[in-house]
Design a protein around this motif. Structure first.
Motif, PDB file in Angstrom:
ATOM      1  N   LEU A 143      37.447  56.773  38.505  1.00 51.11           N
ATOM      2  CA  LEU A 143      38.856  56.566  38.832  1.00 51.11           C
ATOM      3  C   LEU A 143      39.117  56.420  40.329  1.00 51.11           C
ATOM      4  O   LEU A 143      40.056  55.762  40.736  1.00 51.11           O
ATOM      5  N   ALA A 144      38.292  57.080  41.157  1.00 52.31           N
ATOM      6  CA  ALA A 144      38.579  57.049  42.599  1.00 52.31           C
ATOM      7  C   ALA A 144      38.262  55.681  43.193  1.00 52.31           C
ATOM      8  O   ALA A 144      38.978  55.178  44.048  1.00 52.31           O
ATOM      9  N   CYS A 145      37.158  55.073  42.737  1.00 49.72           N
ATOM     10  CA  CYS A 145      36.804  53.742  43.253  1.00 49.72           C
ATOM     11  C   CYS A 145      36.535  52.847  42.048  1.00 49.72           C
ATOM     12  O   CYS A 145      35.377  52.502  41.780  1.00 49.72           O
ATOM     13  N   PRO A 146      37.584  52.511  41.287  1.00 50.05           N
ATOM     14  CA  PRO A 146      37.328  51.808  40.024  1.00 50.05           C
ATOM     15  C   PRO A 146      36.810  50.400  40.267  1.00 50.05           C
ATOM     16  O   PRO A 146      37.058  49.821  41.327  1.00 50.05           O
ATOM     17  N   ARG A 147      36.110  49.893  39.275  1.00 50.79           N
ATOM     18  CA  ARG A 147      35.644  48.517  39.379  1.00 50.79           C
ATOM     19  C   ARG A 147      36.838  47.586  39.217  1.00 50.79           C
ATOM     20  O   ARG A 147      37.977  48.026  39.097  1.00 50.79           O
ATOM     21  N   GLU A 148      36.570  46.286  39.125  1.00 46.69           N
ATOM     22  CA  GLU A 148      37.698  45.361  39.242  1.00 46.69           C
ATOM     23  C   GLU A 148      38.495  45.157  37.957  1.00 46.69           C
ATOM     24  O   GLU A 148      39.420  44.385  37.932  1.00 46.69           O
ATOM     25  N   ASP A 149      38.104  45.843  36.860  1.00 52.59           N
ATOM     26  CA  ASP A 149      38.833  45.562  35.623  1.00 52.59           C
ATOM     27  C   ASP A 149      40.144  46.349  35.540  1.00 52.59           C
ATOM     28  O   ASP A 149      40.524  46.852  34.486  1.00 52.59           O
ATOM     29  N   LEU A 150      40.811  46.499  36.686  1.00 54.98           N
ATOM     30  CA  LEU A 150      42.155  47.090  36.730  1.00 54.98           C
ATOM     31  C   LEU A 150      42.970  46.284  37.732  1.00 54.98           C
ATOM     32  O   LEU A 150      42.413  45.713  38.671  1.00 54.98           O
ATOM     33  N   SER A 151      44.292  46.296  37.550  1.00 55.01           N
ATOM     34  CA  SER A 151      45.113  45.600  38.543  1.00 55.01           C
ATOM     35  C   SER A 151      45.176  46.454  39.811  1.00 55.01           C
ATOM     36  O   SER A 151      44.947  47.663  39.763  1.00 55.01           O
ATOM     37  N   LEU A1004      37.495  33.761  43.318  1.00 57.88           N
ATOM     38  CA  LEU A1004      37.719  34.190  41.926  1.00 57.88           C
ATOM     39  C   LEU A1004      36.408  34.327  41.162  1.00 57.88           C
ATOM     40  O   LEU A1004      36.237  35.220  40.346  1.00 57.88           O
ATOM     41  N   HIS A1005      35.473  33.431  41.450  1.00 57.82           N
ATOM     42  CA  HIS A1005      34.190  33.474  40.711  1.00 57.82           C
ATOM     43  C   HIS A1005      33.258  34.544  41.247  1.00 57.82           C
ATOM     44  O   HIS A1005      32.220  34.815  40.655  1.00 57.82           O
ATOM     45  N   LYS A1006      33.610  35.099  42.427  1.00 57.16           N
ATOM     46  CA  LYS A1006      32.787  36.154  43.049  1.00 57.16           C
ATOM     47  C   LYS A1006      31.351  35.695  43.293  1.00 57.16           C
ATOM     48  O   LYS A1006      30.418  36.479  43.264  1.00 57.16           O
ATOM     49  N   THR A1067      45.707  38.536  54.088  1.00 55.76           N
ATOM     50  CA  THR A1067      44.406  38.914  53.503  1.00 55.76           C
ATOM     51  C   THR A1067      44.616  39.830  52.308  1.00 55.76           C
ATOM     52  O   THR A1067      43.993  39.652  51.249  1.00 55.76           O
ATOM     53  N   GLN A1068      45.524  40.794  52.467  1.00 54.51           N
ATOM     54  CA  GLN A1068      45.798  41.732  51.371  1.00 54.51           C
ATOM     55  C   GLN A1068      46.329  40.991  50.146  1.00 54.51           C
ATOM     56  O   GLN A1068      45.923  41.260  49.016  1.00 54.51           O
ATOM     57  N   SER A1069      47.237  40.028  50.401  1.00 48.55           N
ATOM     58  CA  SER A1069      47.805  39.260  49.284  1.00 48.55           C
ATOM     59  C   SER A1069      46.731  38.462  48.555  1.00 48.55           C
ATOM     60  O   SER A1069      46.712  38.398  47.328  1.00 48.55           O
ATOM     61  N   VAL A1070      45.838  37.858  49.329  1.00 54.47           N
ATOM     62  CA  VAL A1070      44.767  37.055  48.696  1.00 54.47           C
ATOM     63  C   VAL A1070      43.878  37.969  47.849  1.00 54.47           C
ATOM     64  O   VAL A1070      43.536  37.650  46.703  1.00 54.47           O
ATOM     65  N   GLN A1071      43.497  39.138  48.403  1.00 53.15           N
ATOM     66  CA  GLN A1071      42.632  40.064  47.650  1.00 53.15           C
ATOM     67  C   GLN A1071      43.320  40.516  46.370  1.00 53.15           C
ATOM     68  O   GLN A1071      42.709  40.588  45.304  1.00 53.15           O
ATOM     69  N   ARG A1072      44.617  40.797  46.483  1.00 47.91           N
ATOM     70  CA  ARG A1072      45.372  41.256  45.306  1.00 47.91           C
ATOM     71  C   ARG A1072      45.441  40.162  44.249  1.00 47.91           C
ATOM     72  O   ARG A1072      45.252  40.403  43.061  1.00 47.91           O
ATOM     73  N   LEU A1073      45.720  38.925  44.713  1.00 47.62           N
ATOM     74  CA  LEU A1073      45.798  37.787  43.791  1.00 47.62           C
ATOM     75  C   LEU A1073      44.484  37.622  43.031  1.00 47.62           C
ATOM     76  O   LEU A1073      44.455  37.495  41.803  1.00 47.62           O
ATOM     77  N   VAL A1074      43.369  37.653  43.779  1.00 53.03           N
ATOM     78  CA  VAL A1074      42.049  37.450  43.167  1.00 53.03           C
ATOM     79  C   VAL A1074      41.754  38.571  42.166  1.00 53.03           C
ATOM     80  O   VAL A1074      41.346  38.329  41.032  1.00 53.03           O
ATOM     81  N   ASN A1075      41.984  39.811  42.574  1.00 48.04           N
ATOM     82  CA  ASN A1075      41.704  40.961  41.698  1.00 48.04           C
ATOM     83  C   ASN A1075      42.537  40.884  40.422  1.00 48.04           C
ATOM     84  O   ASN A1075      42.026  40.995  39.308  1.00 48.04           O
ATOM     85  N   ASP A1076      43.867  40.673  40.581  1.00 48.14           N
ATOM     86  CA  ASP A1076      44.752  40.732  39.410  1.00 48.14           C
ATOM     87  C   ASP A1076      44.552  39.542  38.482  1.00 48.14           C
ATOM     88  O   ASP A1076      44.627  39.683  37.267  1.00 48.14           O
ATOM     89  N   LEU A1077      44.278  38.397  39.056  1.00 49.86           N
ATOM     90  CA  LEU A1077      44.033  37.218  38.217  1.00 49.86           C
ATOM     91  C   LEU A1077      42.789  37.438  37.355  1.00 49.86           C
ATOM     92  O   LEU A1077      42.772  37.156  36.153  1.00 49.86           O
TER      93      LEU A1077
END
Length: 1094
Positions: A143-151, A1004-1006, A1067-1077
């Motif tokens: 929970l403290a450093c979750p992987r990317e399968d969360l918004s 997005l493809h990481k 930068t924060q917005s781009v990271q958020r967009l990529v993670n949430d998408l």
């Protein structure tokens, strides 16, 4: 399941079973069957499979599970854990814990409000405490450093929820540690009389006076039973993970720290068994997690000081001697991992916190260094010793920087540490000497090379000498007076060997045969070799501003080195027969080679001496140089061992390139070497030595003499001498052109001549590339004929890649160093020849053999073109169209769809240089006009080629090669910063959004995660050309084109992308967009078909 894991099952059958199991897991309601299996089976495979089904359900399909089912799962799994945690294997129990934590990660606190309180209750129930701790550790991990399968919003929420629980959790864990320690200490309250019970705190006593720690840390050790031990281990594991993400704050109380240190004592107590030592290792892991944090809030500084006090109490215990144990045997008997952790702690302390703590009156830094000294020089392994030397290096760097920034009180700072530095220097020097440390040094391997191309012994010596050099920088005169007498002592032994040489007929032997004498001689020679390296390493501390102040010391060293090298060459000790040839012969060769190398290290000092000498010192200087050349000259022959020969050649090169004495050419020894090299009958030196000697001779004739005006440089005579030197060196080579076919030498010989001559010429050109125009002119005059021969031979050898490779390497060096001297017409002729020789077929065939000589030929050819397109002025502009077409129509189509990393890198570099250096070839307008009139005024030429080049860059972003990707992003960014590429009308209207789109897709493809920062910066720079259009046109279009998300999710993504124009927010917005998408796609892809989304 049993059949699947059975050794006799075929792969075919395994695939069938796997398909069946996967299909079963995808069925709605499969989890009910799995719940039944978990409750009723004893088969580990079935349990593991059932838990995997649950894990997949929770992490990928949870959104689509009916709420009634979710409630049932949330209540059944914890019950199952409580009933079965003791009967199932530990890995099944841990997996079940993880599944429950995964549910908490999705549903706590809204739908699973008692998730965390349940864990806390388990910890407080004695019988279930260990299960609760496993749950807590898993919760911290997941929970403290979750992987990317969360918004992103959910990640932030979880972090906040956990932070609220931190004080409670830490309080609970502190309680457990204290309780167990107290409980088990009481039973041990009447210890047997032993030297540990009434411990005196002699060294760091000042730290603990009157503090509770002095009493606490002197208590006898608790003796834990097995269950308590397990439980305390779990608590410390939890703490170590919690500390990895909790910021330093007052929640980490003094009581908790004291408890951790109680357990850290388990590692340094000799009577603890191996499993008990694990407590010490885990406790030190916790300490290191805290110490590794550089951000220390004001209110935590005092705690930090207490931590260091407690750790140094432990360090004191580790390095204490008593009748039963020396420090070394004590450290040898301790657990290895514990020592590693302790060394890590010391490194972190010195590198991160020393500057904070050093000035504190409560911290006795000098006593600490004394303990560190004992700890370092009693390490039981070489690795441990290396790690400690690293700590000293960090400390010495810190001290050097501090002194440079506080020149006023330099002396007082130095005096504080002088004793420690003096001891350190002496001990490190002793450690590299066989005289004091033979048993350990003999263990070091001196044959196998590691990744850095050095043996274990060389690494040991190099690291030790780095520390010596750093001390030398701080205490120059002291270091010199420590090292020089020891060197003198071993030199006397070496210089005295002459009296033991016995000559009979043609053979000469060393008349030392007693085993003991041979052993002592071996040790003395090995030590001499190391000390010579040390003296060489210190050369830089005698030059520059301190030249005059330290002149006499340096002169003493150089005179001694010259004397030793002359003696070695005159008595040719390398040629003696010895009683133990396999040992003493290499020793004698090595000492001689190291003496030459040490003298070479002083070439900068000699150069400064040369520029500053006057009057009587002049004869001193001439004697030194003459003797140094006399020492080299007898060694430059093919009969001498190569190690020694190369050392002599390198010394010659340094004297001719760095010192450049005017009288060098007139010395008889130099004349002899000239004759040897130009005499065709003489036996040729090995290739590397031959090249070095030719470079040295060429240097004496080409390089300007220092301290003399242009009129006294004697260019006329030097020029004719250089011409005759090169004529002699290229005699065989120049005959290759023009001989009638029937009189030609066999092809193999011709190739041999070519492969031997060209590297020598290339080396000569390379060595004067940074010199004055006059040197380069003379060099080119002497080379002119050979260059023309090379060009005429090029078509003859075009089918032999190894020869072409050597020829192009030569031409590349010519272009880099002498293109002005070659003149436009001849350079044009060369490029024309190359362009016509490299047909498309030829290029394709070469490029397809990756890593081959043919491939290297193409790389060098592209490098030559890079040099050509970078040339300022109009001279080479006529070649641009043909170079561009070669690049885009011949090379690019071959490499576009292949990996060919080497050729690709050179091709894109060439494209970049064409665009950067010849911007006006595409855009006629200047930057000024663009700024004044706006970019709409662009006047473009050669638009098709520009577009093709940009498409090639764009295409490279769709491929997996991360190096090419990084290189090309930086090229585009550079073109933008220098030529406003992104602002150009053509780019802005037809390419900009394509590039942003491609870069976002890559994120997005990481696929290129290592380059996140570079990619995001490039996106920002492209978007900032016109933020309004980016937000109003590109973003909606991009989101509409995104597959796998619904309209509502698109709206959320758009809403969360803040309309900010500064880089950090963007930068924060781009990271958020990529993670949430990515998160939405994951959720949507796992919904059962026909799900209605609200």
């Amino acid at each position: 399941m049993t059949e699947f894991f059975h050794s006799c099952t075929t792969n075919e059958r395994k695939r069938e079973i796997e398909e069946l199991l996967n299909n079963f897991a995808q069925q709605t309601g499969a989890w009910r069957h799995c719940l039944f299996f978990l409750s009723h089976t004893q088969n580990e495979y079935v349990m593991m499979y059932s838990l995997t089904v649950f894990e997949n359900l929770v992490n990928r399909m949870w959104i689509g599970v009916a709420s009634q089912d979710k409630m049932e799962i949330r209540s059944c799994l914890p019950k199952l854990l409580l009933t079965q945690h003791k009967s199932v294997p530990y890995f099944i129990r841990n997996k079940l814990c993880k599944v429950i934590v995964d549910i908490g990660r999705q549903d706590w606190p809204m739908f699973y409000h008692d998730f965390f309180t349940n864990t806390l209750q388990l910890i407080q129930t004695p019988a279930l405490a260990s299960l609760g701790l496993i749950m807590l550790k898993t919760t911290s991990e997941e929970l403290a450093c979750p992987r990317e399968d969360l918004s992103v919003a959910r990640k932030d929420e979880l972090r906040k929820l956990l932070m609220e629980q931190v004080p409670t959790v830490l309080g609970l864990l502190t309680g457990i540690l204290e309780t167990y320690w107290d409980k088990h200490s009481i039973t041990a309250s009447t210890p047997p009389p032993s030297p540990t019970s009434g411990e005196s705190l002699e060294l760091l006593g000042s730290l603990f006076q009157g503090s509770q720690y002095s009493k606490l840390l002197c208590q006898p050790m608790a003796s834990l039973d097995s269950d308590s031990h397990q439980l305390c281990c779990l608590v410390l594991e939890c703490l170590a993970h919690l500390f990895s993400w909790i910021p330093l704050s007052t929640s980490i109380t003094p009581t908790l720290l004291a408890s951790i240190f109680h357990f850290a004592r388990f590692g340094c107590d000799l009577r603890t068994k191996a499993e008990r030592a694990r407590l010490g290792v885990l406790a030190m892991t916790c300490v290191n997690e805290l110490v590794s944090k550089n951000c220390v809030p004001m209110d935590f500084e005092e705690y930090l000081l207490r931590m260091f006090q407690q750790t140094f109490f432990l360090l004191q215990r580790l390095t204490r001697e008593n009748n039963a144990h020396t420090v070394k045997t004590r450290l040898q008997e301790l657990d290895e991992s514990y020592l590693e952790k302790f060394t890590d702690f010391l490194r972190l302390f010195v590198s991160v916190h020393l500057r904070r703590i050093e000035s504190s009156p409560q911290f006795p830094i000098v006593e600490f260094l004394a303990l560190l000294f004992k700890y370092t020089f009693n390490q039981p392994t070489h690795e441990g010793y290396f790690a400690c030397l690293d700590i000293w290096s960090i400390f010495l760097d810190y001290l050097t920087t501090k002194i440079k920034s506080r020149l006023a009180d330099r002396e007082s700072v130095l005096n504080r540490y002088k004793d420690a530095l003096v001891l350190l220097l002496r001990e490190v020097l002793n450690r590299i000497q066989f005289r004091y440390n033979q048993a350990q040094l003999e263990e070091l391997d001196d044959e196998t090379l590691d990744d850095d191309q050095q043996t274990e012994w060389q690494k040991y010596l190099r690291q030790s000498l780095e520390v010596v050099a750093k001390v030398m920088e701080l205490l120059p005169s002291h270091a010199f007076t420590t090292l020089f007498p020891v060197l003198q002592e071993n030199l006397d032994v070496y210089m005295g060997l002459q009296q033991f040489i016995v000559t009979t007929g043609t053979s000469r032997r060393l008349n030392i045969s007693a085993e003991n004498d041979c052993r002592r001689l071996h040790c003395s020679l090995r030590d001499l070799s190391s000390q010579l390296q040390a003296v060489g390493r210190l050369a830089e501390h005698f030059i520059g501003e301190i030249f005059a102040a330290r002149f006499n010391d340096a002169l003493a060293v150089v005179e001694r080195l010259v004397e030793v090298t002359c003696y070695g060459s005159q008595t040719s000790l390398y040629d003696l027969e010895t009683a133990v040839p396999s040992v003493l012969k290499p020793d004698l060769i090595d000492v001689h080679a190291q003496a030459l190398a040490a003298l070479q290290a002083y070439s900068h000092w000699l150069a400064q001496f040369y520029s500053e000498v006057h009057g009587q010192s002049q004869s001193q200087f001439i004697n030194l140089i003459t003797s140094a050349i006399d020492a080299c000259s007898p060694l430059i022959t093919a009969k001498v061992p190569e190690k020694l020969l190369l050392s002599a050649c390198h010394l010659m090169v340094s004297l001719t390139s760095t010192v450049r004495p005017v009288f060098l050419v007139t010395l008889p020894a130099v004349r002899n070497i000239f004759n040897l090299i130009t005499d065709n009958q003489a036996r040729r030196l090995p290739q590397e030595a031959h090249m070095l000697v030719c470079r040295a001779l060429s240097n004496t004739l080409l390089l300007p003499w220092p301290n003399l005006p242009e009129s006294e440089q004697q260019w006329q005579s030097r020029s004719s001498n250089h011409a005759s030197l090169l004529a002699a060196l290229t005699r065989e080579y120049r005959i290759l052109r023009g001989t009638a076919p029937e009189r030609r030498r066999p092809a193999g010989d011709r190739t041999q001549d070519l492969l031997q001559t060209l590297p020598v010429l290339r080396d000569i050109v390379d060595s004067i590339s940074g010199e004055s125009t006059k040197s380069r002119q003379i060099c080119y005059q002497s080379l002119q004929e050979s260059v023309q021969v090379s060009l005429s031979l090029f078509p003859v050898f075009i089918q032999q890649p190894d020869v072409t490779d050597e020829m192009l390497a030569f031409f590349l060096t010519l272009f880099q160093a002498l293109r002005v001297q070659m003149g436009v017409a001849f350079t044009g002729q060369i490029i024309h020849t190359f362009l016509s020789m490299f047909t498309r077929e030829q290029l394709a065939a070469s490029i397809l053999q990756e890593g081959s000589a043919g491939c290297r030929v193409v790389q060098k050819f592209l490098k030559i073109l890079q040099v050509v397109v970078q040339e300022p002025g109009q001279a080479f502009k006529p070649f641009l169209p043909s170079i561009l077409s070669l690049c885009m129509e011949q090379v690019y189509p071959v490499v576009a769809e292949r990996s060919s990393p080497d050729v690709k890198a050179e091709m894109f570099e060439l494209l970049y240089q064409i665009l950067h250096q010849n911007w006006r070839y595409f855009f006629k307008t200047s930057v000024l006009t663009t700024v004044q009139k706006g970019a709409s005024e662009d006047v473009m030429e050669n638009e098709a080629q520009f577009t093709a080049a940009m498409q090639a860059f764009g295409q490279s972003f769709l491929q997996s090669d991360i190096h090419i990707f990084k290189q090309n992003v930086s090229y585009l960014e550079s073109l933008n910063s220098k030529h406003k590429l992104y602002h150009r009308k053509l780019f802005r209207t037809s390419m900009l959004f394509h590039f942003i789109n491609v870069l976002l897709q890559v994120l997005l493809h990481k696929s290129h995660d290592l380059l996140q920062e570079e990619i995001t910066l490039a996106i920002y720079n492209m978007a900032s050309v016109d933020f309004d259009t980016f937000y109003s046109a590109f973003m909606p279009e991009f989101l509409n084109g995104c597959q796998g998300v619904d309209t509502n999710q698109r709206a959320v993504l758009a809403r969360n992308f803040k309309l900010e124009r500064d880089l950090p927010s963007f930068t924060q917005s781009v990271q958020r967009l990529v993670n949430d998408l990515r998160y939405y796609r994951l959720c949507n892809s796992s919904l059962p078909t026909g799900t209605i989304k609200l």
